[in-house]
Design a protein around this motif. Structure first.
Motif, PDB file in Angstrom:
ATOM      1  N   TRP A  57     -26.538 -33.777-130.714  1.00 32.43           N
ATOM      2  CA  TRP A  57     -26.500 -32.510-131.456  1.00 32.43           C
ATOM      3  C   TRP A  57     -27.333 -31.453-130.753  1.00 32.43           C
ATOM      4  N   ALA A  58     -28.441 -31.852-130.149  1.00 33.85           N
ATOM      5  CA  ALA A  58     -29.285 -30.909-129.413  1.00 33.85           C
ATOM      6  C   ALA A  58     -28.512 -30.296-128.241  1.00 33.85           C
ATOM      7  N   ILE A  59     -27.725 -31.097-127.555  1.00 33.25           N
ATOM      8  CA  ILE A  59     -26.915 -30.581-126.444  1.00 33.25           C
ATOM      9  C   ILE A  59     -25.955 -29.518-126.965  1.00 33.25           C
ATOM     10  N   GLU A  60     -25.307 -29.795-128.086  1.00 34.06           N
ATOM     11  CA  GLU A  60     -24.366 -28.827-128.667  1.00 34.06           C
ATOM     12  C   GLU A  60     -25.085 -27.546-129.084  1.00 34.06           C
ATOM     13  N   VAL A  61     -26.268 -27.684-129.655  1.00 32.36           N
ATOM     14  CA  VAL A  61     -27.054 -26.520-130.082  1.00 32.36           C
ATOM     15  C   VAL A  61     -27.451 -25.676-128.869  1.00 32.36           C
ATOM     16  N   VAL A  62     -27.945 -26.325-127.821  1.00 31.64           N
ATOM     17  CA  VAL A  62     -28.370 -25.584-126.630  1.00 31.64           C
ATOM     18  C   VAL A  62     -27.166 -24.909-125.972  1.00 31.64           C
ATOM     19  N   ASP A  63     -26.037 -25.596-125.940  1.00 28.82           N
ATOM     20  CA  ASP A  63     -24.824 -24.995-125.383  1.00 28.82           C
ATOM     21  C   ASP A  63     -24.493 -23.704-126.131  1.00 28.82           C
ATOM     22  N   ASP A  64     -24.641 -23.723-127.436  1.00 31.53           N
ATOM     23  CA  ASP A  64     -24.399 -22.532-128.255  1.00 31.53           C
ATOM     24  C   ASP A  64     -25.475 -21.464-127.996  1.00 31.53           C
ATOM     25  N   LEU A  65     -26.716 -21.885-127.840  1.00 29.91           N
ATOM     26  CA  LEU A  65     -27.818 -20.944-127.597  1.00 29.91           C
ATOM     27  C   LEU A  65     -27.716 -20.245-126.241  1.00 29.91           C
ATOM     28  N   LYS A  66     -26.951 -20.808-125.322  1.00 29.64           N
ATOM     29  CA  LYS A  66     -26.805 -20.191-123.999  1.00 29.64           C
ATOM     30  C   LYS A  66     -26.188 -18.794-124.090  1.00 29.64           C
ATOM     31  N   LYS A  67     -25.466 -18.522-125.168  1.00 30.25           N
ATOM     32  CA  LYS A  67     -24.917 -17.163-125.357  1.00 30.25           C
ATOM     33  C   LYS A  67     -26.055 -16.161-125.530  1.00 30.25           C
ATOM     34  N   GLU A  68     -27.073 -16.580-126.252  1.00 30.44           N
ATOM     35  CA  GLU A  68     -28.229 -15.727-126.534  1.00 30.44           C
ATOM     36  C   GLU A  68     -29.296 -15.823-125.434  1.00 30.44           C
ATOM     37  N   TYR A  69     -29.423 -17.008-124.851  1.00 30.92           N
ATOM     38  CA  TYR A  69     -30.429 -17.276-123.811  1.00 30.92           C
ATOM     39  C   TYR A  69     -29.724 -17.858-122.584  1.00 30.92           C
ATOM     40  N   PRO A  70     -29.077 -17.020-121.792  1.00 26.52           N
ATOM     41  CA  PRO A  70     -28.246 -17.530-120.685  1.00 26.52           C
ATOM     42  C   PRO A  70     -29.012 -18.265-119.586  1.00 26.52           C
ATOM     43  N   THR A  71     -30.331 -18.124-119.519  1.00 26.34           N
ATOM     44  CA  THR A  71     -31.075 -18.792-118.449  1.00 26.34           C
ATOM     45  C   THR A  71     -31.524 -20.206-118.814  1.00 26.34           C
ATOM     46  N   ILE A  72     -31.385 -20.605-120.072  1.00 30.44           N
ATOM     47  CA  ILE A  72     -31.818 -21.948-120.474  1.00 30.44           C
ATOM     48  C   ILE A  72     -30.907 -22.992-119.826  1.00 30.44           C
ATOM     49  N   LYS A  73     -31.508 -24.066-119.388  1.00 32.95           N
ATOM     50  CA  LYS A  73     -30.770 -25.150-118.735  1.00 32.95           C
ATOM     51  C   LYS A  73     -30.973 -26.441-119.532  1.00 32.95           C
ATOM     52  N   ILE A  74     -29.975 -27.306-119.453  1.00 38.10           N
ATOM     53  CA  ILE A  74     -30.080 -28.599-120.133  1.00 38.10           C
ATOM     54  C   ILE A  74     -29.666 -29.719-119.189  1.00 38.10           C
TER      55      ILE A  74
END
Length: 181
Positions: A57-74
Motif C-alpha cells: 500500500w505504501a508503494i501505491e501511496v508514494v506512486d500517487d504522491l509523485k504527482k505532488e512530489y515528482p522528485t520522490i523516489k521509491i
C-alpha cells in the motif's frame, strides 16, 4: 534524512482479504499524511520490501504522491532473488505491477531463498541504509512487524534515528474522520 524505510502489518494480520476493504483506505490515508510530512522534511527515497499489506500500500501511496512530489523516489529491496515466485498468479501479477511503479528494484541476497539468515541480513541492510522509519504497527497488537520494530527501537537508542508509528488509535481516529466526511 535521505532514506525512509516503511513496513507494518501484513494483510492477514489486519483481516484484510480484498483490496476494496474499507480498512485499506484508512491505512492509505494515514500513510499519505505521514509520508507527505517526511517528504516535506527532506526524505528523498522510500525503501520497502513489497510484502503484502502495508508495504504494498505504501508503494501505491508514494506512486500517487509523485504527482505532488515528482522528485520522490521509491525502491523495492527484496530479501532474496525470486521473492514472491511462490505466490499465486493474482499476487504475482500485483507484485509485477508494483515493480513497474518504482524507481529501483534489487535484492539483498542474489540467491533464491536458502535460509532465515537472508531475512536477517535483509533487515540489517535496510536499517543500515535508512535514517528514519515509518511503521503501521502498535506494540500492544504484535505481529510479524514486532521483530523490525524491536530492531528499529534498538537503533533509535544508539543513534539519531527517527521512528514513527501509525498505531491503532491513529487508524481509529482516521476511520472516524472518514465516516464523518
Amino acid at each position: 534524512m535521505r532514506n525512509l524505510y516503511i513496513s507494518g502489518y501484513r494483510t492477514f494480520e489486519l483481516g484484510v482479504f480484498k483490496e476494496d476493504d474499507p480498512k485499506v483506505a484508512v491505512i492509505k490515508k494515514c500513510l499519505k499524511q505521514e509520508i507527505s510530512q517526511f517528504i516535506e522534511e527532506g526524505i528523498e527515497w522510500i525503501l520497502t520490501s513489497a510484502q503484502f499489506g502495508t508495504e504494498q500500500w505504501a508503494i501505491e501511496v508514494v506512486d500517487d504522491l509523485k504527482k505532488e512530489y515528482p522528485t520522490i523516489k521509491i525502491a523495492i529491496i527484496f530479501p532474496f532473488l525470486e521473492f514472491g515466485s511462490n505466490w499465486n498468479e493474482k499476487n504475482q501479477s500485483k507484485l509485477n505491477s508494483l515493480k513497474q511503479k518504482v524507481d529501483y528494484v534489487e535484492a539483498t541476497s542474489h540467491k533464491t531463498y536458502q535460509d532465515p539468515s537472508q531475512l536477517k541480513n535483509h533487515q540489517a541492510f535496510l536499517l543500515e541504509h535508512c535514517q528514519a522509519a515509518l511503521l503501521v504497527y502498535d506494540p500492544e497488537f504484535e505481529g510479524k512487524t514486532k521483530f523490525v520494530y524491536q530492531a528499529l527501537k534498538k537503533k533509535q537508542e544508539t543513534m539519531g534515528f527517527e521512528l514513527r508509528l501509525i498505531d491503532v488509535d491513529q487508524l481509529q481516529n482516521s476511520s472516524i474522520e472518514e465516516e464523518n466526511d
